[in-house]
Write an enzyme that holds these catalytic residues in place. Structure first.
Site, PDB file in Angstrom:
ATOM      1  N   HIS A   1       0.855  -1.127  -0.039  1.00 48.15           N
ATOM      2  CA  HIS A   1       0.040   0.103   0.031  1.00 48.15           C
ATOM      3  C   HIS A   1       0.687   1.369   0.281  1.00 48.15           C
ATOM      4  O   HIS A   1       0.939   1.947   0.904  1.00 48.15           O
ATOM      5  CB  HIS A   1      -0.967  -0.149   1.182  1.00 48.15           C
ATOM      6  CG  HIS A   1      -2.315  -0.128   1.012  1.00 48.15           C
ATOM      7  ND1 HIS A   1      -3.187  -0.987   0.221  1.00 48.15           N
ATOM      8  CD2 HIS A   1      -3.585   0.753   1.034  1.00 48.15           C
ATOM      9  CE1 HIS A   1      -4.331  -0.809   0.099  1.00 48.15           C
ATOM     10  NE2 HIS A   1      -4.622   0.177   0.501  1.00 48.15           N
TER      11      HIS A   1
ATOM     12  N   ASP B   1      -3.642   6.670  -1.772  1.00 50.87           N
ATOM     13  CA  ASP B   1      -4.832   6.468  -2.294  1.00 50.87           C
ATOM     14  C   ASP B   1      -4.524   5.836  -3.521  1.00 50.87           C
ATOM     15  O   ASP B   1      -3.495   5.870  -4.341  1.00 50.87           O
ATOM     16  CB  ASP B   1      -5.844   7.590  -2.393  1.00 50.87           C
ATOM     17  CG  ASP B   1      -7.325   7.372  -2.783  1.00 50.87           C
ATOM     18  OD1 ASP B   1      -7.542   6.069  -2.551  1.00 50.87           O
ATOM     19  OD2 ASP B   1      -8.082   8.104  -2.813  1.00 50.87           O
ATOM     20  N   GLY B   2      -5.745   5.178  -4.134  1.00 56.30           N
ATOM     21  CA  GLY B   2      -5.581   4.433  -5.420  1.00 56.30           C
ATOM     22  C   GLY B   2      -4.601   3.244  -5.603  1.00 56.30           C
ATOM     23  O   GLY B   2      -4.255   2.361  -6.735  1.00 56.30           O
ATOM     24  N   ASN B   3      -4.441   2.339  -4.168  1.00 51.11           N
ATOM     25  CA  ASN B   3      -3.496   1.216  -4.461  1.00 51.11           C
ATOM     26  C   ASN B   3      -4.321   0.106  -5.021  1.00 51.11           C
ATOM     27  O   ASN B   3      -3.590  -0.698  -5.554  1.00 51.11           O
ATOM     28  CB  ASN B   3      -3.074   1.097  -2.659  1.00 51.11           C
ATOM     29  CG  ASN B   3      -2.302   1.996  -2.005  1.00 51.11           C
ATOM     30  OD1 ASN B   3      -0.913   2.094  -2.433  1.00 51.11           O
ATOM     31  ND2 ASN B   3      -2.926   3.093  -1.534  1.00 51.11           N
TER      32      ASN B   3
ATOM     33  N   ARG C   1      -6.366  -0.274  -7.331  1.00 51.11           N
ATOM     34  CA  ARG C   1      -6.661  -0.051  -8.795  1.00 51.11           C
ATOM     35  C   ARG C   1      -5.153  -0.206  -9.349  1.00 51.11           C
ATOM     36  O   ARG C   1      -4.976  -0.985 -10.471  1.00 51.11           O
ATOM     37  CB  ARG C   1      -7.168   1.262  -9.332  1.00 51.11           C
ATOM     38  CG  ARG C   1      -8.730   1.216  -8.993  1.00 51.11           C
ATOM     39  CD  ARG C   1      -9.334   2.572  -9.588  1.00 51.11           C
ATOM     40  NE  ARG C   1      -8.964   3.646  -8.540  1.00 51.11           N
ATOM     41  CZ  ARG C   1      -9.345   4.839  -8.323  1.00 51.11           C
ATOM     42  NH1 ARG C   1      -9.833   5.322  -9.573  1.00 51.11           N
ATOM     43  NH2 ARG C   1      -8.916   5.667  -7.597  1.00 51.11           N
ATOM     44  N   MET C   2      -4.176   0.381  -8.692  1.00 51.32           N
ATOM     45  CA  MET C   2      -2.656   0.384  -9.172  1.00 51.32           C
ATOM     46  C   MET C   2      -2.121  -1.250  -9.103  1.00 51.32           C
ATOM     47  O   MET C   2      -1.712  -1.545  -9.918  1.00 51.32           O
ATOM     48  CB  MET C   2      -1.795   1.104  -8.358  1.00 51.32           C
ATOM     49  CG  MET C   2      -1.698   2.642  -8.584  1.00 51.32           C
ATOM     50  SD  MET C   2      -1.216   3.055 -10.378  1.00 51.32           S
ATOM     51  CE  MET C   2       0.279   2.320 -10.141  1.00 51.32           C
TER      52      MET C   2
ATOM     53  N   ARG D   1      -4.361  -4.018  -9.293  1.00 53.54           N
ATOM     54  CA  ARG D   1      -4.963  -4.752 -10.340  1.00 53.54           C
ATOM     55  C   ARG D   1      -4.439  -4.314 -11.943  1.00 53.54           C
ATOM     56  O   ARG D   1      -4.186  -5.176 -12.668  1.00 53.54           O
ATOM     57  CB  ARG D   1      -6.322  -4.334 -10.383  1.00 53.54           C
ATOM     58  CG  ARG D   1      -7.028  -4.934  -9.139  1.00 53.54           C
ATOM     59  CD  ARG D   1      -8.621  -4.775  -9.117  1.00 53.54           C
ATOM     60  NE  ARG D   1      -8.983  -3.380  -9.030  1.00 53.54           N
ATOM     61  CZ  ARG D   1      -9.227  -2.779  -7.737  1.00 53.54           C
ATOM     62  NH1 ARG D   1      -8.919  -3.442  -6.815  1.00 53.54           N
ATOM     63  NH2 ARG D   1      -9.630  -1.593  -7.786  1.00 53.54           N
TER      64      ARG D   1
END
Length: 378
Positions: free
Chosen positions: A193, A197-199, A201-202, A204
Site C-alpha cells: 500500500h 490512495d489508489g492502491n 486499482r494500481m 490490479r
C-alpha cells in the site's frame, strides 16, 4: 521481505494448463475475425475492465457509459467525479496496453509513480500526494463499519525499501509461471500500500501489465479486472485479501490467493471465449439481415453494437466506420425510418436502441446468458 511464491499442487497445475490452452485458442480466434469486429470487442473489454475496477472503489459507471466516455462523448449522464475517475483510469490503462511489446522495458519506481500520477493526479494534494510514496499511515476500512481498520499498511518509513525490493523482484527472472507472478505482484503491491490512495486499482493494473508483457494474448483480452468487479467476486476478493490478516505479514502461505486468481483467469477466459463466439453469431445474423434488406454493409457495425450493448451513439458508429458526421447521421436516420432502430433523446445526447424491425434472432443470441464453470469443481 515479500511474500514467498507458493508451489502449485496437481489441481493448480491442471487449472493453469486449461487457462493456457484457452488463451492460446483465443489468440488464434481473435486473429481470424474481421478487424472491425475485433476492434469493437477490444474496446468493450477495455471499458468493462475500467468500469469494474473503478466500481470496486465505489465509482460506479456502466460499461456502455465508460465506452461512450472513452470515445469522446460529452453528454453522458454521470457525475463529474465519476467522469474524472473513468477517464483517468482509461488513460492509464491505454498506456499500459501500449507497453506490452516495448523491447527495452523495465519496471522501476519512476514507472510505478508515473502510472499512479495518471490515475490520481487530478486528486493531488499536499496531504495525499499523487505519484509519490505516502508519508504517513494508511488504512483499509471494514466495508461493514468504517470505524474499523480491516488492514493497516506497513509504516511509511518501510515503504521505500519494500518497493525497491518489489521492483527488483519484478525485473528478476524465476521459474514461476508468468500468470502466477502477475498474481503475486498484485498481492505484493496491494499489501505494501505505498500510496495514500489508489492502491487497489494500481495493484490490479500492475497485474494486467505483467500479463500483457507475457505476450500470449493482447492485454485487452487478458485482464481479470472485469471478473473481479462482479459483485460476488468482489466480496470473494475482499475475503481473500482479508485472509492475509490485519497487518503486513509476508511470512505466510498464500496458496489460497493463487487459487483465487487461477479461478479468475479461467473464468475470464471462458467469458471472453463465450463473448467472442456470441459476437460472431450476432455478426453473421446481422450480415444476413443487411444483405436481405439491401442495407449497406457498414451499418452492420452499428447494429452489432446495439445488439450486444443495447445502444449505439452516432460518434461511436462514425469512428468505427471512418465516416463523416453527416454520413453517420444519414445512415442512422435511415435505420430509424426503416424501424430497425429507435432514436432516444435529443441532439448530442441522442442514442439508438433496437426498433420494431430489428432482427430478433440477433437479439436472442446476444441476450442468451452464458454459463461459467468453477475449474476446481470439474
Amino acid at each position: 521481505m515479500l511474500f514467498p511464491v507458493p508451489s502449485l499442487d496437481a489441481a493448480d497445475r491442471r487449472v493453469l494448463d486449461e487457462v493456457e490452452s484457452m488463451r492460446h485458442e483465443l489468440r488464434h480466434q481473435v486473429r481470424a475475425v474481421p478487424v472491425k469486429w475485433a476492434e469493437g470487442l477490444r474496446k468493450f473489454l477495455t471499458a468493462d475492465a475500467v468500469a469494474a475496477s473503478n466500481s470496486i472503489e465505489g465509482f460506479r459507471v456502466s460499461t456502455v457509459d465508460v465506452a461512450d466516455l472513452m470515445e469522446g462523448e460529452r453528454d453522458v449522464e454521470v457525475s463529474e467525479e465519476n467522469r474524472e475517475e473513468t477517464l483517468a483510469y482509461q488513460r492509464m490503462m491505454t498506456y499500459i496496453q501500449t507497453l506490452h511489446d516495448v523491447p527495452d522495458f523495465s519496471y522501476g519506481k519512476g514507472l510505478l509513480n508515473g502510472l499512479h500520477w495518471m490515475l490520481q493526479g487530478h486528486r493531488h494534494t499536499a496531504g495525499k500526494p499523487a505519484g509519490q510514496w505516502r508519508r504517513g499511515p494508511v488504512y483499509v476500512t471494514d466495508a461493514r463499519d468504517p470505524s474499523i481498520a480491516a488492514y493497516t499498511g506497513p509504516d511509511a518509513h518501510e515503504v521505500p525499501g519494500l518497493m525497491a525490493e518489489l521492483v527488483d523482484w519484478l525485473n528478476a527472472a524465476d521459474e514461476a509461471h508468468p500468470l502466477v507472478r502477475a498474481a503475486m505482484a498484485h498481492l505484493h503491491l496491494v499489501s505494501i500500500h505505498p500510496w495514500s490512495d489508489g492502491n487497489g486499482r494500481m495493484s490490479r493494473s500492475l497485474q494486467t501489465l505483467m500479463i500483457a508483457r507475457e505476450g500470449v494474448l493482447a492485454p485487452e483480452f487478458s485482464s481479470i479486472e472485469a471478473w473481479l468487479g462482479r459483485p460476488g467476486n468482489t466480496w470473494e476478493y475482499y475475503r481473500e485479501l482479508g485472509a492475509r490478516g490485519p497487518a503486513y505479514r509476508p511470512d505466510q502461505d498464500v496458496s489460497g490467493w493463487i487459487r483465487f486468481n487461477l479461478v479468475a483467469y479461467h473464468q475470464q477466459a471462458q467469458t471472453v471465449r463465450n463473448r467472442l463466439r456470441r459476437s460472431g453469431q450476432v455478426w453473421t445474423a446481422l450480415a444476413d439481415f443487411a444483405a436481405g434488406g439491401r442495407l449497406d454493409e457498414r451499418v452492420i457495425s452499428a447494429l452489432h453494437e446495439v445488439a450486444l450493448s443495447g445502444r449505439v451513439r452516432r460518434l461511436r458508429y462514425e469512428h468505427a466506420e471512418g465516416l463523416s458526421k453527416q454520413q453517420a447521421q444519414r445512415d442512422l436516420r435511415d435505420l430509424v425510418a426503416a424501424e430497425v432502430l429507435e432514436s432516444v433523446g435529443r441532439t448530442r445526447a441522442r442514442y439508438y436502441t433496437p426498433g420494431p424491425r430489428f432482427p430478433t434472432g440477433a437479439l436472442e443470441v446476444a441476450r442468451t446468458p452464458m454459463s461459467l464453470i468453477d475449474p476446481y469443481r470439474t
